[in-house]
Design a protein around this motif. Structure first.
Motif, PDB file in Angstrom:
ATOM      1  N   ARG A   1      22.547  12.972  37.549  1.00 12.65           N
ATOM      2  CA  ARG A   1      21.316  13.256  38.297  1.00 12.65           C
ATOM      3  C   ARG A   1      21.278  14.700  38.781  1.00 12.65           C
TER       4      ARG A   1
ATOM      5  N   GLU B   1      17.329  19.069  39.395  1.00 11.64           N
ATOM      6  CA  GLU B   1      17.046  17.663  39.675  1.00 11.64           C
ATOM      7  C   GLU B   1      15.624  17.300  39.254  1.00 11.64           C
TER       8      GLU B   1
ATOM      9  N   PHE C   1      15.647  16.627  35.619  1.00 10.69           N
ATOM     10  CA  PHE C   1      16.178  15.295  35.325  1.00 10.69           C
ATOM     11  C   PHE C   1      15.126  14.222  35.595  1.00 10.69           C
TER      12      PHE C   1
ATOM     13  N   SER D   1      13.552  11.394  33.211  1.00 12.01           N
ATOM     14  CA  SER D   1      13.695   9.982  33.565  1.00 12.01           C
ATOM     15  C   SER D   1      12.340   9.291  33.632  1.00 12.01           C
TER      16      SER D   1
END
Length: 308
Positions: free
Chosen positions: A106, A145, A148, A152
């Motif tokens: 993450r 982040e 990511f 996701s």
């Protein structure tokens, strides 16, 4: 004999002439004194300019520090919001049955590198340098982040879109359009109404009035429209994913044809009593990979059904 230099000042308006006789040493001394005075004056002016510029730079530095503090506060707010998004991402991944990545994944690539460029090191104060280091490090972490989370969320949306498409093809609603549908004969063994013998019933029966609308239980394509002595007029819909539904004892030949695509809730015929039937009703069956299954296991309750 001493040599003198004569300086003459002539007044054009008043018509007089003034002469000054200076020896060479005095002349050189006077010129030197004048140059020194000029140099000191220029130095004084330059010093005043530098002081004013230094004051301006100090004021700008103070303003920049205040701005950096505000940026730091904004980054802390972004940090809080990012943590909230990370938590929502965990929840959504659990909903769609995606594995939970580790904290290292993450925060992929977090950290590393100097916060300010090398040529700046001697150009800013320690306080400003510390603020730059803190802000740039946190911004770098937030950007990583965010990258990511974007990846996701894209994965979650892909899974959801496939899941939604599949759900549209699951026969999850009652196939008759009436206020309070009831089942007169369920799935499983029963006594045959014509022979009285115990036989397996490969579906469920919905009694009602002749002409009651019969609707598709899910999206699909009409696979067959036919008539036989047992089911009378019937329709088979192929929903994909190995699922098929059958609608029997229809009131005459349905208007559709093989290959037509239908949507969940779309009318495909009317209730009747064609074939081997004692009264108007719908015989409804569900098949999974060719095997009969209890249709009640696919029908959601009224609250859930409203979602579709």
């Amino acid at each position: 004999m001493k040599k003198y230099l004569t300086l003459m000042f002539i007044s054009h308006n008043e018509g007089y002439i003034k002469e000054y006789h200076l020896s060479r040493p005095k002349f050189i001394g006077s010129i030197s004194a004048l140059c020194l005075l000029l140099f000191l004056s220029l130095g004084y002016v330059a010093t005043i300019g530098k002081r004013e510029r230094l004051a301006e730079l100090k004021e700008e530095n103070t303003a920049l520090q205040r701005e950096f503090v505000l940026i730091q506060e904004e980054l802390e707010n972004m940090r809080y919001n990012m943590d909230q998004l990370q938590e929502k991402d965990r929840i959504m991944r659990a909903w769609v049955d995606l594995s939970e990545p580790s904290d290292e994944v993450r925060q992929i690539g977090v950290g590393g590198g100097d916060a300010i460029l090398p040529e700046w090191e001697n150009a800013v104060s320690d306080d400003v340098s510390d603020l730059l280091t803190y802000n740039r490090t946190n911004m770098d972490q937030l950007l990583r982040e965010a990258h990511f989370l974007k990846t996701s969320f894209d994965t979650i949306l892909t899974v959801l879109s496939k899941d939604i498409q599949m759900r549209q093809h699951i026969p999850s609603i009652t196939p008759v359009r009436m206020k309070n549908p009831r089942i007169s004969s369920g799935f499983g063994y029963r006594r045959d109404p014509f022979t009285g013998r115990r036989q397996f019933h490969f579906g469920i029966d919905y009694p009602g009035r002749r002409g009651t609308p019969i609707i598709a239980a899910a999206d699909g394509k009409i696979d067959k429209i036919n008539y036989n002595n047992r089911l009378g007029w019937y329709v088979i819909i192929d929903h994909g994913y190995g699922l098929q539904t059958l609608y029997g004892h229809l009131n005459g030949r349905p208007s559709g044809k093989q290959g037509d695509r239908v949507k969940r809730g779309e009318k495909i015929g009317e209730m009747g009593r064609t074939g081997r039937s004692t009264a108007p009703h719908l015989h409804y069956s569900v098949y999974k990979n060719g095997d009969p299954e209890n249709p009640k296991h696919y029908i959601f309750d009224q609250k859930t059904r409203s979602l579709f």
